[in-house]
Motif scaffolding. Sequence first.
Motif, PDB file in Angstrom:
ATOM      1  N   PHE A  44     -10.936  -2.657 -17.771  1.00 38.24           N
ATOM      2  CA  PHE A  44     -10.067  -3.078 -16.823  1.00 38.24           C
ATOM      3  C   PHE A  44      -9.724  -2.499 -15.718  1.00 38.24           C
ATOM      4  CE2 PHE A  44      -9.227  -6.845 -19.438  1.00 38.24           C
ATOM      5  CZ  PHE A  44      -8.688  -7.774 -18.685  1.00 38.24           C
ATOM      6  N   GLU A  45      -9.569  -1.123 -16.348  1.00 41.09           N
ATOM      7  CA  GLU A  45      -9.239  -0.043 -15.156  1.00 41.09           C
ATOM      8  C   GLU A  45     -10.037  -0.096 -13.845  1.00 41.09           C
ATOM      9  OE1 GLU A  45      -9.528   4.209 -15.795  1.00 41.09           O
ATOM     10  OE2 GLU A  45      -7.347   4.131 -16.015  1.00 41.09           O
ATOM     11  N   VAL A  46     -11.489  -0.371 -14.299  1.00 39.07           N
ATOM     12  CA  VAL A  46     -12.557  -0.329 -13.266  1.00 39.07           C
ATOM     13  C   VAL A  46     -12.485  -1.661 -12.357  1.00 39.07           C
ATOM     14  CG1 VAL A  46     -14.850  -0.612 -12.589  1.00 39.07           C
ATOM     15  CG2 VAL A  46     -14.135   1.201 -14.238  1.00 39.07           C
ATOM     16  N   MET A  47     -12.183  -2.644 -13.173  1.00 36.98           N
ATOM     17  CA  MET A  47     -12.223  -4.096 -12.752  1.00 36.98           C
ATOM     18  C   MET A  47     -10.888  -4.138 -11.753  1.00 36.98           C
ATOM     19  SD  MET A  47     -14.301  -6.641 -12.985  1.00 36.98           S
ATOM     20  CE  MET A  47     -14.171  -8.230 -11.871  1.00 36.98           C
ATOM     21  N   ALA A  48      -9.875  -3.617 -12.048  1.00 38.20           N
ATOM     22  CA  ALA A  48      -8.611  -3.735 -11.191  1.00 38.20           C
ATOM     23  C   ALA A  48      -9.070  -3.168  -9.968  1.00 38.20           C
ATOM     24  CB  ALA A  48      -7.560  -3.022 -11.883  1.00 38.20           C
ATOM     25  N   GLY A  49      -9.819  -1.977  -9.618  1.00 41.64           N
ATOM     26  CA  GLY A  49      -9.949  -1.372  -8.675  1.00 41.64           C
ATOM     27  C   GLY A  49     -10.987  -2.139  -7.755  1.00 41.64           C
ATOM     28  N   LEU A  50     -11.753  -2.801  -8.393  1.00 43.90           N
ATOM     29  CA  LEU A  50     -12.787  -3.711  -7.730  1.00 43.90           C
ATOM     30  C   LEU A  50     -12.117  -5.109  -7.355  1.00 43.90           C
ATOM     31  CD1 LEU A  50     -15.621  -3.482 -10.244  1.00 43.90           C
ATOM     32  CD2 LEU A  50     -15.671  -2.391  -8.026  1.00 43.90           C
ATOM     33  N   GLU A  51     -11.276  -5.581  -8.108  1.00 42.73           N
ATOM     34  CA  GLU A  51     -10.492  -6.743  -7.458  1.00 42.73           C
ATOM     35  C   GLU A  51      -9.767  -6.528  -6.516  1.00 42.73           C
ATOM     36  OE1 GLU A  51     -10.863  -9.935  -8.423  1.00 42.73           O
ATOM     37  OE2 GLU A  51     -10.840 -10.224 -10.676  1.00 42.73           O
ATOM     38  N   ALA A  52      -9.081  -5.314  -6.452  1.00 40.32           N
ATOM     39  CA  ALA A  52      -8.069  -5.126  -5.177  1.00 40.32           C
ATOM     40  C   ALA A  52      -8.896  -4.754  -3.983  1.00 40.32           C
ATOM     41  CB  ALA A  52      -7.258  -4.031  -5.673  1.00 40.32           C
ATOM     42  N   GLN A  53     -10.031  -4.039  -4.185  1.00 42.55           N
ATOM     43  CA  GLN A  53     -10.871  -3.773  -2.890  1.00 42.55           C
ATOM     44  C   GLN A  53     -11.302  -4.955  -2.432  1.00 42.55           C
ATOM     45  OE1 GLN A  53     -11.540  -0.831  -1.618  1.00 42.55           O
ATOM     46  NE2 GLN A  53     -12.380  -1.636   0.100  1.00 42.55           N
ATOM     47  N   SER A  54     -11.874  -6.018  -3.389  1.00 48.40           N
ATOM     48  CA  SER A  54     -12.757  -7.227  -2.823  1.00 48.40           C
ATOM     49  C   SER A  54     -11.509  -8.268  -2.272  1.00 48.40           C
ATOM     50  CB  SER A  54     -13.486  -7.972  -3.870  1.00 48.40           C
ATOM     51  OG  SER A  54     -12.315  -8.561  -4.825  1.00 48.40           O
ATOM     52  N   GLY A  55     -10.301  -8.183  -2.662  1.00 52.04           N
ATOM     53  CA  GLY A  55      -9.174  -9.102  -2.144  1.00 52.04           C
ATOM     54  C   GLY A  55      -9.074  -8.426  -0.611  1.00 52.04           C
ATOM     55  N   GLU A  56      -8.916  -7.069  -0.729  1.00 46.96           N
ATOM     56  CA  GLU A  56      -8.369  -6.511   0.896  1.00 46.96           C
ATOM     57  C   GLU A  56      -9.530  -6.699   1.720  1.00 46.96           C
ATOM     58  OE1 GLU A  56      -7.272  -1.835   2.484  1.00 46.96           O
ATOM     59  OE2 GLU A  56      -7.469  -2.233   0.405  1.00 46.96           O
ATOM     60  N   LEU A  57     -10.834  -6.562   1.339  1.00 45.43           N
ATOM     61  CA  LEU A  57     -11.761  -6.707   2.212  1.00 45.43           C
ATOM     62  C   LEU A  57     -11.820  -8.373   2.467  1.00 45.43           C
ATOM     63  CD1 LEU A  57     -14.647  -4.517   1.094  1.00 45.43           C
ATOM     64  CD2 LEU A  57     -13.000  -4.127   3.008  1.00 45.43           C
ATOM     65  N   ALA A  58     -11.565  -9.193   1.499  1.00 43.19           N
ATOM     66  CA  ALA A  58     -11.743 -10.524   1.946  1.00 43.19           C
ATOM     67  C   ALA A  58     -10.665 -11.004   2.795  1.00 43.19           C
ATOM     68  CB  ALA A  58     -11.545 -11.408   0.379  1.00 43.19           C
ATOM     69  N   ALA A  59      -9.511 -10.650   2.818  1.00 39.14           N
ATOM     70  CA  ALA A  59      -8.539 -10.907   3.528  1.00 39.14           C
ATOM     71  C   ALA A  59      -8.878 -10.612   5.266  1.00 39.14           C
ATOM     72  CB  ALA A  59      -7.083 -10.484   3.249  1.00 39.14           C
ATOM     73  N   GLN A  60      -9.803  -9.330   5.354  1.00 35.50           N
ATOM     74  CA  GLN A  60      -9.999  -9.082   6.599  1.00 35.50           C
ATOM     75  C   GLN A  60     -11.494  -9.914   7.151  1.00 35.50           C
ATOM     76  OE1 GLN A  60     -10.611  -5.096   5.572  1.00 35.50           O
ATOM     77  NE2 GLN A  60      -8.657  -4.529   6.259  1.00 35.50           N
ATOM     78  N   ARG A  61     -12.152 -10.409   6.258  1.00 36.57           N
ATOM     79  CA  ARG A  61     -13.416 -10.758   6.663  1.00 36.57           C
ATOM     80  C   ARG A  61     -13.484 -12.267   6.184  1.00 36.57           C
ATOM     81  NH1 ARG A  61     -16.920  -5.570   4.094  1.00 36.57           N
ATOM     82  NH2 ARG A  61     -15.866  -4.056   5.666  1.00 36.57           N
ATOM     83  N   ILE A  62     -12.799 -12.987   5.567  1.00 37.41           N
ATOM     84  CA  ILE A  62     -13.295 -14.289   5.178  1.00 37.41           C
ATOM     85  C   ILE A  62     -12.915 -15.347   6.508  1.00 37.41           C
ATOM     86  CG2 ILE A  62     -10.613 -14.912   5.072  1.00 37.41           C
ATOM     87  CD1 ILE A  62     -11.525 -16.427   2.541  1.00 37.41           C
TER      88      ILE A  62
END
Length: 231
Positions: free
Chosen positions: A87-105
């Motif tokens: 979950f520690e790794v997954m939290a970082g991946l989810e946060a990163q994907s969310g941040e990039l998605a908000a910029q690129r969607i």
Amino acid sequence: MTAEIISIPRAALHEQVAQRLRQMLVENRIPPGAKLNERELSEVLNVSRTPLREAIKMLAAEGLVELLPNRGAIAVELSEADVLNTFEVMAGLEAQSGELAAQRITDAELAEIKAMHYEMLAAYTRRDLPGYYRLNAAIHRAINAAAKNPVLLATYNQVNARLQALRFRSNQDEDKWRSAVKEHEQMVAALTARDPVAMRAVMASHLANKLSTVIQQLRAAGAGGSSSSKA
């Protein structure tokens, strides 16, 4: 193990069998630590053992099942340490994907996520947990895809595969489920506003709340097992 027979087209048969097995693992029809009985699974899925064994090998490569020498395969049972680390790794991946998605969607991607979100709300209203979860997972995958980073996508898929069953069961608590729905509404709002800071925050919070619920459930199950063994 009881289930209705599922007819599967022959094209890419072992991949489709693997998908059915993933669903059974996620929905706890094959619980953690259980042996995968090839004879029963062949009957349930209406396939021969050759594609079934290929599917099991695929799931072993994903870390969902463990192959034991001369004993077949069992569904992986994660320890509390495994869960915390993953979950520690997954939290970082989810946060990163969310941040990039908000910029690129794109507008089309956002419209699709909103459509799935409304379908998910309908499943929540019906208390259709399997239907809700399938849409929930599809939304998370769509957010990750909207980040448009293939390395992030591949890593996300690999790590997320280990957590699907735990994420599914975390919604079986009514209060936690209601909170998860509100967090998804915040995700849609952050994506609509193209706000990467807000999106990163809600994704990180969403995973932290999932982890808290999963750890509570693991400890409760452990305590229950200890009580049963002493009885």
